[in-house]
Design a protein around this motif. Structure first.
Motif, mmCIF file in Angstrom:
data_model
loop_
_atom_site.group_PDB
_atom_site.id
_atom_site.type_symbol
_atom_site.label_atom_id
_atom_site.label_comp_id
_atom_site.label_asym_id
_atom_site.label_seq_id
_atom_site.Cartn_x
_atom_site.Cartn_y
_atom_site.Cartn_z
ATOM 1 N N LYS A 90 0.863 -1.261 0.084
ATOM 2 C CA LYS A 90 -0.002 0.031 0.126
ATOM 3 C C LYS A 90 0.910 1.232 -0.044
ATOM 4 C CE LYS A 90 -3.698 -0.355 0.026
ATOM 5 N NZ LYS A 90 -4.793 -0.509 -0.710
ATOM 6 N N GLN A 100 -7.255 8.858 -0.458
ATOM 7 C CA GLN A 100 -7.727 7.398 -0.068
ATOM 8 C C GLN A 100 -6.642 6.512 0.333
ATOM 9 O OE1 GLN A 100 -9.963 5.556 -2.976
ATOM 10 N NE2 GLN A 100 -10.361 3.871 -1.894
ATOM 11 N N ARG A 155 -3.613 7.490 1.454
ATOM 12 C CA ARG A 155 -3.009 7.878 2.875
ATOM 13 C C ARG A 155 -3.838 7.345 3.571
ATOM 14 N NH1 ARG A 155 -4.828 11.547 5.817
ATOM 15 N NH2 ARG A 155 -3.488 12.631 7.356
ATOM 16 N N GLN A 156 -5.170 7.442 3.663
ATOM 17 C CA GLN A 156 -5.929 6.784 4.985
ATOM 18 C C GLN A 156 -5.720 5.289 5.085
ATOM 19 O OE1 GLN A 156 -7.595 8.973 7.085
ATOM 20 N NE2 GLN A 156 -7.616 7.050 8.165
ATOM 21 N N GLU A 157 -5.852 4.789 3.898
ATOM 22 C CA GLU A 157 -5.617 3.280 3.815
ATOM 23 C C GLU A 157 -4.245 2.912 4.491
ATOM 24 O OE1 GLU A 157 -6.223 1.726 0.050
ATOM 25 O OE2 GLU A 157 -8.354 2.445 -0.388
ATOM 26 N N ILE A 207 -2.691 4.454 6.695
ATOM 27 C CA ILE A 207 -2.828 4.966 8.192
ATOM 28 C C ILE A 207 -3.716 3.811 8.677
ATOM 29 C CG2 ILE A 207 -3.751 6.514 9.886
ATOM 30 C CD1 ILE A 207 -2.900 8.828 7.831
ATOM 31 N N ASP A 208 -4.584 3.318 8.147
ATOM 32 C CA ASP A 208 -5.391 2.158 8.717
ATOM 33 C C ASP A 208 -4.620 1.002 8.843
ATOM 34 O OD1 ASP A 208 -7.324 3.941 9.053
ATOM 35 O OD2 ASP A 208 -8.535 3.378 7.054
ATOM 36 N N LEU A 209 -3.605 0.473 8.002
ATOM 37 C CA LEU A 209 -2.933 -0.522 8.084
ATOM 38 C C LEU A 209 -1.811 -0.446 9.124
ATOM 39 C CD1 LEU A 209 -2.608 -1.526 4.228
ATOM 40 C CD2 LEU A 209 -3.852 -2.639 5.989
ATOM 41 N N ARG A 220 0.441 4.349 16.115
ATOM 42 C CA ARG A 220 0.367 5.396 15.545
ATOM 43 C C ARG A 220 1.668 6.021 16.648
ATOM 44 N NH1 ARG A 220 -2.843 3.394 13.048
ATOM 45 N NH2 ARG A 220 -4.850 3.989 12.329
ATOM 46 N N SER A 272 0.516 12.221 15.187
ATOM 47 C CA SER A 272 -0.575 13.106 15.466
ATOM 48 C C SER A 272 -0.321 14.538 15.256
ATOM 49 C CB SER A 272 -0.925 12.820 16.978
ATOM 50 O OG SER A 272 -1.936 13.783 17.439
ATOM 51 N N GLU A 321 -5.989 13.823 14.005
ATOM 52 C CA GLU A 321 -5.647 13.834 12.836
ATOM 53 C C GLU A 321 -4.336 13.558 12.701
ATOM 54 O OE1 GLU A 321 -6.640 17.072 10.150
ATOM 55 O OE2 GLU A 321 -8.525 17.530 11.085
ATOM 56 N N TYR A 322 -3.870 12.854 11.653
ATOM 57 C CA TYR A 322 -2.411 12.102 11.525
ATOM 58 C C TYR A 322 -1.927 12.571 10.122
ATOM 59 C CZ TYR A 322 -3.733 9.082 15.444
ATOM 60 O OH TYR A 322 -3.945 8.761 16.604
#
Length: 126
Positions: free
Chosen positions: A18, A76, A78-80, A82-84, A88, A107, A119-120
């Motif tokens: 990713k 999108q 970027r968010q994926e 971060i989710d993986l 943090r 953060s 927000e990250y």
């Protein structure tokens, strides 16, 4: 010594894939930005008429639409990424094919915004 090889962990491969996609999308976005700026700085043609000027505006609009699509895709991805991430505010070592690279979500929230969703900022070190 084992901690130096953590980036080879096969469970991190989806994250590495990713991140690779994110890096590629970022490069495409940068190229599209350059194309948009270049299209706005074309010298006027002395022999152009209204129809020729209109045809130049159309590719510029298409470039703008492409840029917006790439911006959405980048957001999108970027968010994926971060989710993986398993953690943090820490670096995670991953294998991008040429030794350990690092990726992390840090953060950017201020203490005053404690009630809002954090927000990250995604950071990638290749």
């Amino acid at each position: 010594m084992a901690s130096n090889l953590d980036y080879l962990d096969p469970t991190l491969q989806p994250l590495a894939d990713k991140v690779q996609a994110y890096i590629q999308a970022e490069k495409e976005f940068q190229r599209a930005e350059v194309a948009v700026v270049a299209s706005t700085h074309q010298p006027p043609n002395a022999t152009s008429d209204a129809a020729a000027g209109q045809s130049l505006a159309q590719p510029h609009e298409q470039l703008q639409l492409k840029l917006q699509g790439l911006r959405d895709e980048l957001h999108q991805l970027r968010q994926e990424v971060i989710d993986l991430l398993p953690v943090r505010d820490e670096w995670v070592k991953i294998n991008l094919g040429y030794g350990p690279s690092r990726v992390g979500a840090f953060s950017t929230s201020t203490p005053d915004a404690a009630l809002a969703a954090p927000e990250y900022d995604l950071r990638v070190v290749v």
